[in-house]
Design a protein around this motif. Structure first.
Motif, PDB file in Angstrom:
ATOM      1  N   VAL A 185      24.132 -15.501  37.399  1.00 16.64           N
ATOM      2  CA  VAL A 185      22.941 -16.140  37.971  1.00 16.64           C
ATOM      3  C   VAL A 185      21.754 -15.705  37.126  1.00 16.64           C
ATOM      4  N   MET A 186      20.923 -16.666  36.743  1.00 15.92           N
ATOM      5  CA  MET A 186      19.763 -16.360  35.913  1.00 15.92           C
ATOM      6  C   MET A 186      18.719 -17.445  36.099  1.00 15.92           C
ATOM      7  N   PRO A 187      17.476 -17.215  35.623  1.00 16.35           N
ATOM      8  CA  PRO A 187      16.458 -18.267  35.699  1.00 16.35           C
ATOM      9  C   PRO A 187      16.862 -19.489  34.889  1.00 16.35           C
ATOM     10  N   LEU A 188      16.456 -20.653  35.355  1.00 16.51           N
ATOM     11  CA  LEU A 188      16.781 -21.885  34.644  1.00 16.51           C
ATOM     12  C   LEU A 188      16.239 -21.856  33.222  1.00 16.51           C
ATOM     13  N   SER A 189      15.055 -21.257  33.023  1.00 12.64           N
ATOM     14  CA  SER A 189      14.470 -21.217  31.679  1.00 12.64           C
ATOM     15  C   SER A 189      15.367 -20.482  30.695  1.00 12.64           C
ATOM     16  N   ALA A 190      16.054 -19.440  31.168  1.00 11.14           N
ATOM     17  CA  ALA A 190      16.972 -18.702  30.300  1.00 11.14           C
ATOM     18  C   ALA A 190      18.269 -19.465  30.099  1.00 11.14           C
ATOM     19  N   ALA A 191      18.789 -20.047  31.175  1.00 10.50           N
ATOM     20  CA  ALA A 191      20.049 -20.789  31.072  1.00 10.50           C
ATOM     21  C   ALA A 191      19.901 -22.008  30.174  1.00 10.50           C
ATOM     22  N   ALA A 192      18.728 -22.652  30.208  1.00 11.40           N
ATOM     23  CA  ALA A 192      18.530 -23.884  29.446  1.00 11.40           C
ATOM     24  C   ALA A 192      18.677 -23.665  27.950  1.00 11.40           C
ATOM     25  N   ARG A 193      18.442 -22.457  27.478  1.00 15.00           N
ATOM     26  CA  ARG A 193      18.608 -22.192  26.045  1.00 15.00           C
ATOM     27  C   ARG A 193      20.054 -22.345  25.614  1.00 15.00           C
ATOM     28  N   TRP A 194      20.967 -22.301  26.578  1.00  8.74           N
ATOM     29  CA  TRP A 194      22.387 -22.372  26.261  1.00  8.74           C
ATOM     30  C   TRP A 194      23.012 -23.696  26.669  1.00  8.74           C
ATOM     31  N   ARG A 195      22.161 -24.662  27.051  1.00  5.77           N
ATOM     32  CA  ARG A 195      22.666 -25.990  27.391  1.00  5.77           C
ATOM     33  C   ARG A 195      23.363 -26.591  26.166  1.00  5.77           C
ATOM     34  N   GLY A 196      24.543 -27.101  26.355  1.00  6.19           N
ATOM     35  CA  GLY A 196      25.296 -27.672  25.253  1.00  6.19           C
ATOM     36  C   GLY A 196      26.295 -26.706  24.641  1.00  6.19           C
ATOM     37  N   ALA A 209      22.566 -12.290  26.207  1.00  5.44           N
ATOM     38  CA  ALA A 209      23.862 -11.601  26.130  1.00  5.44           C
ATOM     39  C   ALA A 209      24.763 -12.018  27.282  1.00  5.44           C
ATOM     40  N   VAL A 210      24.192 -12.161  28.476  1.00  5.23           N
ATOM     41  CA  VAL A 210      24.973 -12.636  29.629  1.00  5.23           C
ATOM     42  C   VAL A 210      25.576 -14.000  29.328  1.00  5.23           C
ATOM     43  N   ALA A 211      24.758 -14.929  28.818  1.00  4.57           N
ATOM     44  CA  ALA A 211      25.227 -16.283  28.553  1.00  4.57           C
ATOM     45  C   ALA A 211      26.346 -16.301  27.510  1.00  4.57           C
ATOM     46  N   GLN A 212      26.229 -15.485  26.490  1.00  2.00           N
ATOM     47  CA  GLN A 212      27.276 -15.463  25.460  1.00  2.00           C
ATOM     48  C   GLN A 212      28.604 -15.007  26.040  1.00  2.00           C
ATOM     49  N   ILE A 213      28.562 -14.045  26.949  1.00  9.34           N
ATOM     50  CA  ILE A 213      29.807 -13.543  27.536  1.00  9.34           C
ATOM     51  C   ILE A 213      30.387 -14.560  28.518  1.00  9.34           C
ATOM     52  N   VAL A 214      29.495 -15.216  29.294  1.00  8.73           N
ATOM     53  CA  VAL A 214      29.970 -16.271  30.197  1.00  8.73           C
ATOM     54  C   VAL A 214      30.650 -17.381  29.394  1.00  8.73           C
ATOM     55  N   ILE A 257      25.504 -25.388  33.652  1.00 11.25           N
ATOM     56  CA  ILE A 257      24.432 -24.967  34.551  1.00 11.25           C
ATOM     57  C   ILE A 257      24.576 -25.715  35.860  1.00 11.25           C
ATOM     58  N   VAL A 258      24.626 -24.949  36.947  1.00 15.93           N
ATOM     59  CA  VAL A 258      24.802 -25.540  38.276  1.00 15.93           C
ATOM     60  C   VAL A 258      23.690 -25.025  39.187  1.00 15.93           C
ATOM     61  N   ALA A 259      23.052 -25.936  39.901  1.00 11.34           N
ATOM     62  CA  ALA A 259      21.982 -25.551  40.825  1.00 11.34           C
ATOM     63  C   ALA A 259      22.559 -24.757  41.988  1.00 11.34           C
ATOM     64  N   LEU A 260      21.794 -23.800  42.481  1.00 16.39           N
ATOM     65  CA  LEU A 260      22.167 -23.049  43.680  1.00 16.39           C
ATOM     66  C   LEU A 260      21.532 -23.713  44.895  1.00 16.39           C
ATOM     67  N   GLN A 261      22.309 -23.860  45.959  1.00 14.94           N
ATOM     68  CA  GLN A 261      21.829 -24.533  47.162  1.00 14.94           C
ATOM     69  C   GLN A 261      20.963 -23.641  48.046  1.00 14.94           C
ATOM     70  N   ASP A 262      20.998 -22.354  47.809  1.00 17.04           N
ATOM     71  CA  ASP A 262      20.268 -21.409  48.658  1.00 17.04           C
ATOM     72  C   ASP A 262      18.756 -21.582  48.481  1.00 17.04           C
ATOM     73  N   VAL A 268      19.637 -20.341  38.813  1.00 11.29           N
ATOM     74  CA  VAL A 268      20.791 -21.242  38.740  1.00 11.29           C
ATOM     75  C   VAL A 268      22.047 -20.434  38.449  1.00 11.29           C
ATOM     76  N   ALA A 269      23.180 -21.066  38.695  1.00  9.64           N
ATOM     77  CA  ALA A 269      24.463 -20.465  38.332  1.00  9.64           C
ATOM     78  C   ALA A 269      24.834 -20.904  36.920  1.00  9.64           C
ATOM     79  N   LEU A 270      25.393 -19.981  36.163  1.00 11.38           N
ATOM     80  CA  LEU A 270      25.889 -20.282  34.822  1.00 11.38           C
ATOM     81  C   LEU A 270      27.391 -20.052  34.830  1.00 11.38           C
ATOM     82  N   LEU A 271      28.162 -21.114  34.532  1.00  8.83           N
ATOM     83  CA  LEU A 271      29.622 -21.053  34.587  1.00  8.83           C
ATOM     84  C   LEU A 271      30.215 -21.353  33.227  1.00  8.83           C
ATOM     85  N   PRO A 272      31.382 -20.802  32.935  1.00  9.41           N
ATOM     86  CA  PRO A 272      32.090 -21.235  31.724  1.00  9.41           C
ATOM     87  C   PRO A 272      32.390 -22.726  31.844  1.00  9.41           C
ATOM     88  N   ARG A 273      32.332 -23.456  30.736  1.00  7.39           N
ATOM     89  CA  ARG A 273      32.509 -24.901  30.790  1.00  7.39           C
ATOM     90  C   ARG A 273      33.846 -25.275  31.413  1.00  7.39           C
TER      91      ARG A 273
END
Length: 302
Positions: free
Chosen positions: A250-261, A237-242, A266-271, A177-182
């Protein structure tokens, strides 16, 4: 300066040591010969040859039995140590021969290495103290190449690669998934193509990581190259900087989900390549080794 020390002769037969210790245990050569499966004449000859080899009389023979001399008592102590060591050696080597001891070479893509593997590997290593793991991170195609060349035992790859010629077992779902600043000015879409992310600066893992190499391949297909502001060692570390608004990732959903909220979105990739399954692969030759099978079985346990 010359020495009168007798040169060491390493030709002592362990069987003769065993025969000698049995004589001491039972008290007679006759009883010992029967126990080890020799005739009395053969046992006596072997004991005489042992005395000749060590250069000392070992037994006082009489009609009532055999007793050790002073040299014989010294030999008995060393014989016990030697025989115990040989028994331990046979047990240890038998474990190697059966495949239950040694090192398993495990090669994995970034997603599995960072997310799914650590806890499972920890549990496996705790339960199998006799097996070590040699772990290496590689892109999925390099993992398969290593298995085919025989320099790897078990591989974990994403299912976008050709596993032909190998034993491949579906394992876990692995969505990227894509991880974007809010507050990122990229609209409120719930999904987007990877190419759209290339318009923004990136935060990523090291250039040598399997995921970084894979994303670079996908970027080249779109004709653009990601511009990395920084590379760090972990997804957290990637998520904290984002979250600080520096860039996208871009990272696995399992890793991104730890930073939900947190301050990320978190945005799904269409590819199509972003929706994949992890596979556990082995070669036909490696799959027959018990240590390798034990690792595969442990990984697929819930």
């Amino acid at each position: 300066m010359s020495s009168s020390r007798r040169p060491v002769d390493y030709r002592v037969d362990p069987f003769d040591l065993r025969l000698y210790t049995v004589v001491l245990e039972l008290g007679t050569i006759t009883a010992a010969a029967k126990t080890v499966g020799l005739s009395l004449a053969a046992a006596s000859a072997r004991l005489k040859a042992l005395e000749d080899l060590v250069g000392a009389k070992l037994l006082e023979r009489s009609k009532t039995g055999a007793t050790p001399t002073r040299a014989g008592r010294a030999l008995a102590q060393h014989a016990g140590e030697v025989l115990a060591g040989l028994e331990a050696l046979h047990v240890e080597m038998a474990r190697f021969a059966s495949g239950l001891r040694g090192t398993v070479r495990l090669m994995s893509n970034t997603a599995a290495l960072s997310e799914a593997l650590p806890q499972r590997l920890g549990r496996f290593l705790e339960q199998h103290a006799e097996i070590d793991i040699e772990l290496q991170e590689l892109p999925s195609d390099a993992v398969l190449d290593a298995l085919r060349r025989g320099v790897g035992d078990v591989g974990i790859v994403a299912d976008h690669v050709d596993t032909g010629g190998l034993i491949a077992r579906p394992w876990l779902d692995d969505r990227l998934v894509a991880l974007l600043p809010r507050g990122a000015a990229m609209g409120a879409a719930r999904s987007m193509p990877f190419a759209a992310l290339l318009e923004r600066p990136f935060v990523g893992l090291s250039a040598d990581s399997g995921l970084s190499r894979f994303l670079l391949q996908q970027a080249r297909r779109s004709g653009r190259m990601p511009q990395h502001r920084v590379r760090v060692a972990s997804f957290d570390a990637v998520a904290q900087i984002v979250a600080c608004g520096v860039g996208v990732a871009v990272m696995p959903l399992s890793a991104a989900a730890r930073w939900r909220g947190a301050q990320v979105r978190i945005v799904a990739l269409q590819d199509a390549w972003a929706r994949r399954k992890l596979m556990i692969c082995t070669s036909g030759q490696a799959a027959g080794r018990p240590a390798i099978q034990a690792l595969v079985d442990a990984l697929v346990e819930p």
